[in-house]
Design an enzyme around this catalytic site. Structure first.
Site, PDB file in Angstrom:
ATOM      1  N   LYS A 269       0.805  -0.919  -0.019  1.00 49.76           N
ATOM      2  CA  LYS A 269       0.181   0.229   0.667  1.00 49.76           C
ATOM      3  C   LYS A 269       1.292   1.680  -0.123  1.00 49.76           C
ATOM      4  O   LYS A 269       1.017   1.255   0.825  1.00 49.76           O
ATOM      5  CB  LYS A 269      -0.723   0.206   1.109  1.00 49.76           C
ATOM      6  CG  LYS A 269      -2.140  -0.835   1.322  1.00 49.76           C
ATOM      7  CD  LYS A 269      -2.774  -0.979   2.243  1.00 49.76           C
ATOM      8  CE  LYS A 269      -4.070  -1.098   2.162  1.00 49.76           C
ATOM      9  NZ  LYS A 269      -5.127  -1.105   3.533  1.00 49.76           N
ATOM     10  N   GLU A 354     -21.791  -6.830   5.094  1.00 48.65           N
ATOM     11  CA  GLU A 354     -22.408  -5.972   5.401  1.00 48.65           C
ATOM     12  C   GLU A 354     -23.466  -6.802   5.857  1.00 48.65           C
ATOM     13  O   GLU A 354     -24.487  -6.149   6.627  1.00 48.65           O
ATOM     14  CB  GLU A 354     -23.156  -5.223   4.569  1.00 48.65           C
ATOM     15  CG  GLU A 354     -22.438  -3.703   4.317  1.00 48.65           C
ATOM     16  CD  GLU A 354     -21.069  -3.469   3.273  1.00 48.65           C
ATOM     17  OE1 GLU A 354     -20.386  -2.869   2.796  1.00 48.65           O
ATOM     18  OE2 GLU A 354     -21.237  -4.702   3.013  1.00 48.65           O
ATOM     19  N   ARG A 382     -26.685  -3.216   0.771  1.00 51.00           N
ATOM     20  CA  ARG A 382     -26.686  -4.091   0.015  1.00 51.00           C
ATOM     21  C   ARG A 382     -26.663  -5.055   1.243  1.00 51.00           C
ATOM     22  O   ARG A 382     -27.123  -6.165   0.751  1.00 51.00           O
ATOM     23  CB  ARG A 382     -24.501  -4.205   0.383  1.00 51.00           C
ATOM     24  CG  ARG A 382     -23.694  -3.125  -0.243  1.00 51.00           C
ATOM     25  CD  ARG A 382     -22.630  -2.903  -0.619  1.00 51.00           C
ATOM     26  NE  ARG A 382     -21.921  -4.730  -0.677  1.00 51.00           N
ATOM     27  CZ  ARG A 382     -20.676  -4.714  -1.160  1.00 51.00           C
ATOM     28  NH1 ARG A 382     -21.262  -4.243  -2.887  1.00 51.00           N
ATOM     29  NH2 ARG A 382     -20.442  -6.139  -1.291  1.00 51.00           N
TER      30      ARG A 382
END
Length: 606
Positions: A269, A354, A382
């Protein structure tokens, strides 16, 4: 930009140029940083090996696709990233023919890839086209990914999946062996040998198949690929996601296989910007910052709604050990990270899941706990079935705290929190309410903590609209608060952050108006609304939500049910369209929702 004829050295220089461009623009405009810097070599290699004019390039979430945008005729326009009318921060086919699909929510890419592979098969184009998917390891936590992989293994259609792994760590000894084996397995010699071996053992029955399979499995057990192989999907990796020559060689091999393949690439990252390199969540998505030191360029003394939520919930959790909570991969964004640190056994980040977050909280509610399911408005979409089937059907007291309700600005269409009122209001047993400022937020959460049914409250990104609002009264079920009353016959109805907008608009008018803080959109304050309908014949609705099924719609349904006539109602909620990206004020201006614009509309109608 054509990368096909460039040498490895030229491509490495190009990667450096891309990173410098991304850093230059994101430091000024804000945007996603660490993941997109880390994916640079992967994307350059994709463009080298695959044909972006024919092959579907599918990016999961697509926040890491900046290099792709720069390579597809958007280098000059990239300076307008996330600005109103400028380049979108996610893939967007209406912006470029090289963006295959709209993306903004995670874990959709492999399903899209499977669908594209089916279409290519049906069209007889398998010799000239192959879908290529890039997905981050974080997105692999969602169930939809495994639904797609399950079918893909059965279909055995050509599809290349690049797993951008910037989180998983593999111990050095095993990692070295894995890389050695992966390089061997990726080579054309090995793949040819594997095919000949399969043909050979076909002639020697089940025992030969068993022995060959066990030998290969014994090698793959020391790599992370056994899961994919067991699903019928070839696995190559882990490989260095910053080694261009290796990436290009392996992608070419995967492309030539004409089968489903996962390429597991490990990346860093923030690669190329030392301050951001590593795993710090704060560098995932950033506002404008100083490139020399990484410090934010914007300082705000105003407390955000998310900060207020954290403080209020922390106070409640300290005094009630039955309060628990979950978020889906957004602990900092939703303000739950501090509660996770203070109460690690009671607050959880369930990753990008979710649906799981909602259903697991429903079970906690069944066991006598008080769950706060803290999710962005756009992401609760979602888990709609889980809200209905696993929570409301059993009337379980889960609190849905919806951050980023309303216009969220630069993230645009996929992230605007426009629909939560509309889709939650239709569910039996669900109660909907909203605070208007800091004090009412504390009161709303106090009410929610003691409420024994499913409920949802919404609050904006950033701070509430700052106005000199009257003192907030305690929250009571289905009770609104009349903030200002006069005899003009004009009523402003505000909901949540819309109360502040109503006040700002009222201050620009010469005529005095009454102002109601609706507080509850389900159930409504029946007696208050009946009373106000007798004295006010012009009603104006202020709410940061979709007009269809929203606050105005709820009140009109109430008028119809109660046979109330003679009231002219105008809603300033969002029209039936998706809302573009850009600075929030500019977006609101484009929609005609700034107080000065609303004041002119009111004056023209009274």
């Amino acid at each position: 930009m054509n990368v096909k004829e460039k040498s490895i050295k030229e491509l490495e220089i190009l990667c450096q140029d891309i990173r410098e461009k991304i850093l230059e623009v994101v430091s000024k405009n804000g945007g996603h940083l660490s993941s997109t810097l880390g994916a640079t070599e992967l994307i350059v290699a994709m463009h080298k090996v695959f044909d972006v004019t024919k092959d579907p390039f599918i990016f999961d979430v697509s926040h890491q696709s900046y290099a792709h945008k720069l390579l597809t005729k958007r280098w000059e326009d990239f300076d307008t990233l996330r600005q109103f009318g400028g380049t979108c921060g996610y893939t967007k086919p209406s912006e470029s023919e090289y963006d295959y699909f709209v993306a903004g929510h995670s874990s959709t890419s492999i399903s899209l890839g499977v669908g594209a592979a089916k279409a290519i098969k049906l069209k007889g184009e398998q010799e000239t086209r192959v879908p290529v998917v890039m997905i981050g390891d974080g997105s692999m936590t969602a169930g939809m990914v495994y639904e797609a992989l399950n079918e893909l293994g059965e279909l055995d259609y050509p599809l290349v999946i690049i797993l951008n792994d910037n989180e998983m760590s593999i111990a050095k000894p095993i990692g070295a062996i894995s890389r050695m084996l992966s390089s061997a397995m990726a080579s054309p010699i090995y793949q040819k040998f594997k095919k000949h071996t399969e043909n050979f053992v076909d002639n020697f029955g089940e025992s030969a198949h068993y022995i060959a399979k066990r030998m290969e499995e014994s090698l793959k057990l020391i790599t992370p690929g056994i899961l994919f192989e067991e699903m019928g999907i070839n696995y190559i990796g882990p490989i260095d996601g910053h080694n261009l020559s290796q990436l290009i060689e392996i992608m070419q091999t995967a492309k030539n296989l004409k089968q489903p393949v996962v390429i597991h690439a490990q990346t860093i990252k923030g690669k190329g910007y030392e301050i951001a390199e590593g795993k710090e969540e704060k560098w995932h998505g950033v506002g404008p910052f100083d490139l020399s030191n990484g410090h934010s360029s914007k300082k705000s003394s105003t407390k955000s709604a998310t900060q207020i939520y954290t403080e209020a919930l922390m106070h409640l959790a300290k005094n009630n050990d039955k309060i628990v909570g979950a978020t889906a991969a957004m602990p900092s964004g939703t303000g739950l990270s501090e509660l996770m640190e203070a109460f690690p056994d009671r607050f959880w980040d369930v990753a990008i899941a979710e649906q799981h977050a909602v259903t697991s909280m429903a079970a906690l509610a069944k066991e006598g706990f008080k769950p706060f399911c803290t999710i962005y408005s756009t992401f609760l979409q979602r888990a709609y079935d889980q809200v209905i089937h696993d929570t409301c059907l059993m009337d379980l007291p889960v609190v849905f705290a919806l951050d980023r309700a309303g216009i969220v600005g630069e993230d645009g269409e996929t992230h605007q929190g426009a629909f939560d009122i509309s889709f939650l209001r239709a569910i039996p047993n669900m109660t909907l309410f909203a605070p208007r400022d800091e004090k009412s937020f504390h009161q709303a959460l106090g009410f929610a903590s003691e409420f024994e049914h499913p409920c949802s409250l919404r609050y904006p990104r950033g701070s509430f609209i700052e106005t000199d609002l009257p003192e907030s009264a305690p929250f009571e079920l289905a009770k609104s608060q009349l903030l200002r009353s006069n005899g003009s016959g004009i009523l402003f109805v505000g909901y949540g952050n819309g109360v502040g907008r109503a006040y700002e608009t009222a201050e620009l008018l010469e005529v005095e108006v009454s102002i109601l803080d609706l507080r509850f959109v389900k159930p409504l304050d029946v007696e208050m609304l009946k009373d106000l309908s007798k004295k006010h014949k012009k009603w104006f609705i202020f709410s940061d939500s979709s007009k269809m099924g929203g606050v105005g719609s709820a009140i009109l349904e109430f008028f119809s049910k109660e046979k109330i006539s003679g009231v002219d109602l105008v809603s300033f909620e969002y029209e039936d369209e998706f809302i573009t990206h850009g600075n929030t004020k500019q977006v609101e201006e484009s929609l005609g929702l700034l107080p000065k614009q609303l004041a002119k509309k009111v004056e023209a109608l009274i």
